[in-house]
Structures are given as C-alpha cells and as structure tokens.
Design a protein around this motif. Structure first.
Motif, short mmCIF file in Angstrom:
data_model
loop_
_atom_site.label_atom_id
_atom_site.label_comp_id
_atom_site.label_asym_id
_atom_site.label_seq_id
_atom_site.Cartn_x
_atom_site.Cartn_y
_atom_site.Cartn_z
N THR A 144 13.07 -21.25 8.04
CA THR A 144 11.66 -21.06 7.70
C THR A 144 11.20 -19.69 8.17
O THR A 144 11.42 -19.32 9.33
CB THR A 144 10.81 -22.16 8.37
N ILE A 145 10.57 -18.96 7.26
CA ILE A 145 10.08 -17.63 7.60
C ILE A 145 8.60 -17.58 7.25
O ILE A 145 8.21 -17.79 6.10
CB ILE A 145 10.85 -16.53 6.83
N GLY A 146 7.76 -17.35 8.25
CA GLY A 146 6.32 -17.36 8.06
C GLY A 146 5.72 -15.98 8.03
O GLY A 146 6.41 -14.97 8.24
N LYS A 147 4.39 -15.94 7.76
CA LYS A 147 3.63 -14.68 7.74
C LYS A 147 4.29 -13.66 6.82
O LYS A 147 4.46 -12.50 7.19
CB LYS A 147 3.48 -14.11 9.16
N LEU A 148 4.70 -14.12 5.66
CA LEU A 148 5.43 -13.25 4.74
C LEU A 148 4.49 -12.30 3.99
O LEU A 148 3.30 -12.55 3.90
CB LEU A 148 6.17 -14.10 3.72
N ALA A 149 5.07 -11.26 3.49
CA ALA A 149 4.37 -10.30 2.63
C ALA A 149 5.40 -9.85 1.60
O ALA A 149 6.61 -10.00 1.82
CB ALA A 149 3.88 -9.13 3.46
N PRO A 150 4.95 -9.27 0.48
CA PRO A 150 5.91 -8.86 -0.55
C PRO A 150 7.01 -7.94 -0.02
O PRO A 150 8.18 -8.11 -0.34
CB PRO A 150 5.02 -8.14 -1.57
N GLU A 151 6.65 -6.99 0.85
CA GLU A 151 7.66 -6.04 1.36
C GLU A 151 8.72 -6.79 2.16
O GLU A 151 9.91 -6.47 2.10
CB GLU A 151 7.02 -4.97 2.26
N LYS A 152 8.25 -7.76 2.94
CA LYS A 152 9.20 -8.52 3.77
C LYS A 152 10.14 -9.33 2.88
O LYS A 152 11.34 -9.45 3.16
CB LYS A 152 8.42 -9.43 4.72
N MET A 153 9.59 -9.87 1.79
CA MET A 153 10.44 -10.62 0.86
C MET A 153 11.50 -9.71 0.24
O MET A 153 12.66 -10.09 0.10
CB MET A 153 9.58 -11.28 -0.22
#
Ligand code: FES
Length: 161
Positions: A144-153
């Motif tokens: 599980t990966i939280g606090k995502l943003a497009p760049e992080k994806m």
C-alpha cells in the motif's frame, strides 16, 4: 504474487493440474478451490486449463466457465508481472486520484483494466482500499502506497521491471 508458470510458447503445461484434479475429483463444492489453485499455478485461467478442469472433474465446461466468470477473483486473461491498483473511491477521488489514473494510462499506454503488451504491468482502478486516511492510495504488488501524486506514480511505474 505467485509465480506464473507458462511455457515459452505461452501454452500452459496442463500436467501441473493432474495432482489437483486427483485430489478433488468427485468432491462436492470443489470447483472454486480447484479454480483458485489452478490460478495460483498459472497466474490466470486460460481456456485450455478450464477445459482440462471440466474434463478432469467431469463437470460441464459451461459450469466451470459460469463460476470462473461470476467471481471477480478469477482472471480469464493473462495478467502482468506487476499489478497496480489505483483507488478512485470518494476520499481518493477528491484528493486527485483521477489525475493519477490518467498518468498511469499515459505512462503505460493502456487503459485502466488492461495489461501492457509485454505483460509487465496490469493496471486497475478500484473503489476504496480501506486506507482512506492515506488518500490518494494505490496498491502496488500488495504494497500500500499512500499520499500519491502523478509524479510519484510515474516513478513507481518506471521502477517496475
Ligand atoms: S477511497 Fe481510496 S482508500 Fe478509501
């Protein structure tokens, strides 16, 4: 994720089903556990496997297909080596999950629900992963990966081999 054991020409080795069919043949209510175990072996349930299960368990193929298509836990098409599930439930949506889904689709050149042609990644959109406090959230290969943003994806997707 379990190892996908597919022979080089993508033809599943049906002999791997024999011990399973021997174990469950003639047992009532065995279709679901047999399909679950077969999916563990192959990573999904190709038509040859479903036909072999039907013949081996002496159950009509239509019944095997009926069960395999009814439950969302079963996959009839080959999945990627990596599974990325982006949540677009309410909490994630209001925190920008839609943009992350768009980025995922652009980066991979596929639509949500599809698998890349090289079987590297399957990407899916789901609706609440039960971690709303971390929104927006994705699960990448069970992590599980939280606090995502497009760049992080983008970074995550490029790191998947
Ligand atoms: S809505 Fe995304 S984790 Fe609940």
């Amino acid at each position: 994720m379990s190892e996908v054991r597919i022979t080089p020409d993508d033809t599943p080795d049906l002999k791997q089903l024999d011990p399973l069919l021997d174990e469950y043949r003639g047992q009532k209510g065995a279709v679901i556990p047999v399909l679950q175990k077969a999916q563990k072996i192959y990573g999904y349930l190709p038509p040859e496997v479903l036909r072999r299960i039907a013949a081996g368990m002496r159950v009509p193929l239509s019944k095997i297909y009926g069960v395999a298509t009814f439950y969302s836990q079963f996959y009839l098409t080959r999945r990627g080596r990596h599974i990325v599930r982006q949540c677009d439930g309410t909490a994630c949506h209001v925190r920008g999950a839609g943009k992350i889904v768009e980025r995922m689709e652009q980066e991979l050149g596929i639509r949500a629900g599809q698998t890349t042609a090289d079987y590297r990644v399957t990407c899916e959109v789901v609706y609440c992963l039960g971690s709303c406090g971390l929104a927006p959230v994705a699960v990448v290969n069970d992590q599980t990966i939280g606090k995502l943003a497009p760049e992080k994806m983008t970074t995550i997707l490029r790191s998947l081999e």
